[in-house]
Design a protein around this motif. Structure first.
Motif, mmCIF file in Angstrom:
data_model
loop_
_atom_site.group_PDB
_atom_site.id
_atom_site.type_symbol
_atom_site.label_atom_id
_atom_site.label_comp_id
_atom_site.label_asym_id
_atom_site.label_seq_id
_atom_site.Cartn_x
_atom_site.Cartn_y
_atom_site.Cartn_z
ATOM 1 N N ARG A 43 41.363 20.982 27.726
ATOM 2 C CA ARG A 43 41.538 21.098 29.179
ATOM 3 C C ARG A 43 40.816 22.333 29.705
ATOM 4 N NH1 ARG A 43 47.853 19.645 28.614
ATOM 5 N NH2 ARG A 43 47.665 17.361 28.683
ATOM 6 N N ARG A 86 35.076 14.044 34.452
ATOM 7 C CA ARG A 86 35.574 14.893 33.368
ATOM 8 C C ARG A 86 35.801 14.023 32.129
ATOM 9 N NH1 ARG A 86 40.821 17.409 35.685
ATOM 10 N NH2 ARG A 86 40.844 18.460 33.672
ATOM 11 N N ALA A 123 37.943 19.100 30.189
ATOM 12 C CA ALA A 123 38.249 17.708 29.899
ATOM 13 C C ALA A 123 39.606 17.294 30.454
ATOM 14 C CB ALA A 123 38.218 17.468 28.389
ATOM 15 N N ILE A 124 39.794 15.990 30.564
ATOM 16 C CA ILE A 124 41.120 15.413 30.722
ATOM 17 C C ILE A 124 41.598 15.126 29.309
ATOM 18 C CG2 ILE A 124 42.455 13.467 31.614
ATOM 19 C CD1 ILE A 124 40.285 13.159 33.773
ATOM 20 N N ARG A 136 41.046 4.892 26.077
ATOM 21 C CA ARG A 136 41.102 5.987 27.045
ATOM 22 C C ARG A 136 40.353 7.224 26.561
ATOM 23 N NH1 ARG A 136 47.150 8.747 26.886
ATOM 24 N NH2 ARG A 136 47.300 9.108 24.638
ATOM 25 N N ALA A 137 39.402 7.041 25.654
ATOM 26 C CA ALA A 137 38.745 8.200 25.043
ATOM 27 C C ALA A 137 37.235 8.168 25.260
ATOM 28 C CB ALA A 137 39.048 8.264 23.548
ATOM 29 N N ASP A 138 36.698 9.277 25.729
ATOM 30 C CA ASP A 138 35.261 9.531 25.679
ATOM 31 C C ASP A 138 34.910 10.344 24.438
ATOM 32 O OD1 ASP A 138 34.574 8.338 28.249
ATOM 33 O OD2 ASP A 138 35.655 10.019 29.132
ATOM 34 N N THR A 174 44.559 20.514 22.494
ATOM 35 C CA THR A 174 44.662 19.814 23.775
ATOM 36 C C THR A 174 44.491 20.801 24.922
ATOM 37 O OG1 THR A 174 46.140 18.140 22.826
ATOM 38 C CG2 THR A 174 46.124 18.351 25.222
ATOM 39 N N GLN A 232 43.702 4.371 20.684
ATOM 40 C CA GLN A 232 43.390 5.422 21.651
ATOM 41 C C GLN A 232 41.995 5.293 22.244
ATOM 42 O OE1 GLN A 232 45.474 7.816 22.816
ATOM 43 N NE2 GLN A 232 47.090 6.858 21.604
ATOM 44 N N ARG A 257 37.320 12.308 28.902
ATOM 45 C CA ARG A 257 38.677 12.053 28.403
ATOM 46 C C ARG A 257 38.664 12.299 26.894
ATOM 47 N NH1 ARG A 257 38.981 6.038 29.857
ATOM 48 N NH2 ARG A 257 36.885 6.308 28.972
ATOM 49 N N TYR A 276 44.370 14.225 26.200
ATOM 50 C CA TYR A 276 45.583 13.489 25.841
ATOM 51 C C TYR A 276 45.986 13.903 24.430
ATOM 52 C CZ TYR A 276 43.907 10.509 29.649
ATOM 53 O OH TYR A 276 43.451 10.032 30.853
#
Length: 446
Positions: free
Chosen positions: A248, A211, A252-253, A277-279, A244, A274, A213, A255
């Motif tokens: 979801r 999934r 997605a996951i 932890r970001a795609d 956000t 950031q 991020r 943040y």
């Protein structure tokens, strides 16, 4: 249907060019590549997309088993059985779920069997316990007591009051799936039923695209977090919460980062922090032409001179709401960044049209778009639309009647109306007026 037409927007990529909705989306999806597959344990694979065909290694069920609590019998032994003339059989023992060594049922014999237990050799069918005296020699009450009795209680004889056909109340080996069958195809989303099937055929891990991020942040010195007290000129930050949640919902996951003040260096540093932890990064606000449009100021010069196409391109779209947009990549891994306008309706509509498809593309899904439908416009008066722009109005769609009713107005700040909507009414660029009863295309949000 009645409409007024105007000239559509230009379609060349020059400086000052007004991009169409389709051009902007095509540019985004053309740059997005699905995430690399990884092997995940079943609980961690939920919501991911399979990248392999999964075949069945063993048949399901792997053996003939009982679908009822009752008695495993030979059909000839209960032929003609009735309440008045029951078939009397000798109970030779119990067969419980998980039994290894099985009893063999011979002529005139029966084995008490539990739901899911393997059908013992010699038996051809299962008589439900309700069709017997429960092996107690009593009536219905005794039958019900026997139904819940422990296995050790089975002994003696059982009276069967009805005949059964061969294979009655028996789940046949392979009746669900056969060994070698295709269980799931590559491209399937792994949801709860799929996880159940994978576990049932013995798979502990699967190859999936993870999934994505997605980091969501809003900008604006006027923004206050819900729960805090508003000061003069301040408003609550709703965009980061809504987007956000939308990320979801897209799979997605997500943040959420607290609102960043109108300072370019602070925003640039926040985004860089950031990236680990970001795609994908999604910003909202600060993309127009105002003096404090911090996203443009912070990101316009970002890019790698040795990597063509890197950096963020800010552009104007022929759409309402959502005219100002930004798209590009940032950081050493060229993480996609979509910069959305700050008005709540503009940001949410932009998310649905551009960010959601991009998230679905990262997941490796073939169909990245929301479903659409044709509907009849239910309105009290004609609806106007600006010439040369594709307008997206909020509406409620009634599938039964095939109608859509606008909610709220065209204002990009009308959050309450957005909360009532389950569809976007699409007004084409060349249409400047829609009459009640006109046929329209709606994007279904629910």
């Amino acid at each position: 249907m009645s409409s007024t037409t105007a000239s559509p927007a230009a379609s060349t990529g020059q400086d000052g060019h007004i991009w169409s909705v389709d051009e902007h989306l095509e540019d985004i999806l053309g740059a997005i590549r699905p995430l690399e597959p990884i092997e995940l344990q079943l609980p961690d694979a939920q919501g991911c997309v399979l990248t392999e065909d999964v075949t069945v290694p063993v048949a399901l069920p792997p053996f003939d088993n009982s679908s009822m609590d009752g008695y495993a019998v030979r059909t000839a032994d209960v032929a003609g059985a009735s309440e008045e003339f029951p078939a009397v059989l000798t109970v030779i023992g119990d067969v419980a779920a998980g039994s290894g060594e099985l009893l063999t049922v011979g002529p005139g014999e029966a084995a008490r069997i539990m739901t899911g237990a393997p059908l013992p050799p010699g038996a051809e069918a299962v008589v439900p316990v309700e069709w017997t005296d429960g092996g107690t020699g009593g009536g219905p009450a005794a039958t019900m007591r026997a139904h819940s009795a422990s296995p050790e209680d089975a002994s003696g004889e059982v009276r069967v009051h009805r005949p059964v056909e061969a294979r009655a109340h028996v789940r046949a080996r392979g009746s669900d799936v056969q060994a070698g069958d295709l269980a799931l195809e590559a491209g399937a989303i792994v949801g709860p039923p799929q996880i159940g099937l994978l576990a049932a055929i013995g798979r502990a891990t699967v190859m999936v695209r993870p999934r994505p991020r997605v980091v969501v942040l809003s900008t604006g010195s006027e923004l206050v977090q819900p729960g805090e007290e508003l000061g003069p000129g301040q408003i609550y930050d709703s965009n980061s919460y809504a987007l956000t949640a939308a990320a979801r919902d897209a799979g997605a996951i997500a943040y959420r980062v607290g609102a960043v003040t109108d300072d370019a260096e602070t925003l640039r540093a926040t985004i860089e922090d950031q990236l680990i932890r970001a795609d994908m990064v999604v910003t909202t606000g600060g993309v127009s032409v105002g003096a404090y449009d911090v996203v443009k100021e912070a990101l316009s010069s970002v890019g790698d001179e040795d990597e063509p196409g890197s950096g963020i391109d800010f552009r104007k779209l022929a759409m309402q709401p959502g005219k100002p947009q930004g798209f590009g990549s940032i950081g050493p891994d060229h993480t996609p960044l979509l910069a959305l306008p700050g008005n709540p309706v503009s940001s949410y509509v932009s998310f649905e049209l551009f960010v959601r498809p991009a998230i679905r593309a990262l997941m490796g899904l073939k169909d990245v778009h929301r479903p659409t439908a044709r509907a009849t416009l239910r309105a009290d008066k004609p609806l106007g639309s600006p010439a040369g722009k594709r307008q997206f109005l909020r509406g409620t769609y009634d599938e039964e009647s095939g109608t859509v009713t606008p909610v709220g107005g065209a204002g990009s700040h009308l959050v309450a109306a957005l909360a009532l909507a389950d569809a976007l009414i699409t007004v084409p660029e060349e249409t400047t007026s829609l009459e009640p009863g006109a046929e329209v295309v709606v994007v279904l949000l629910g």
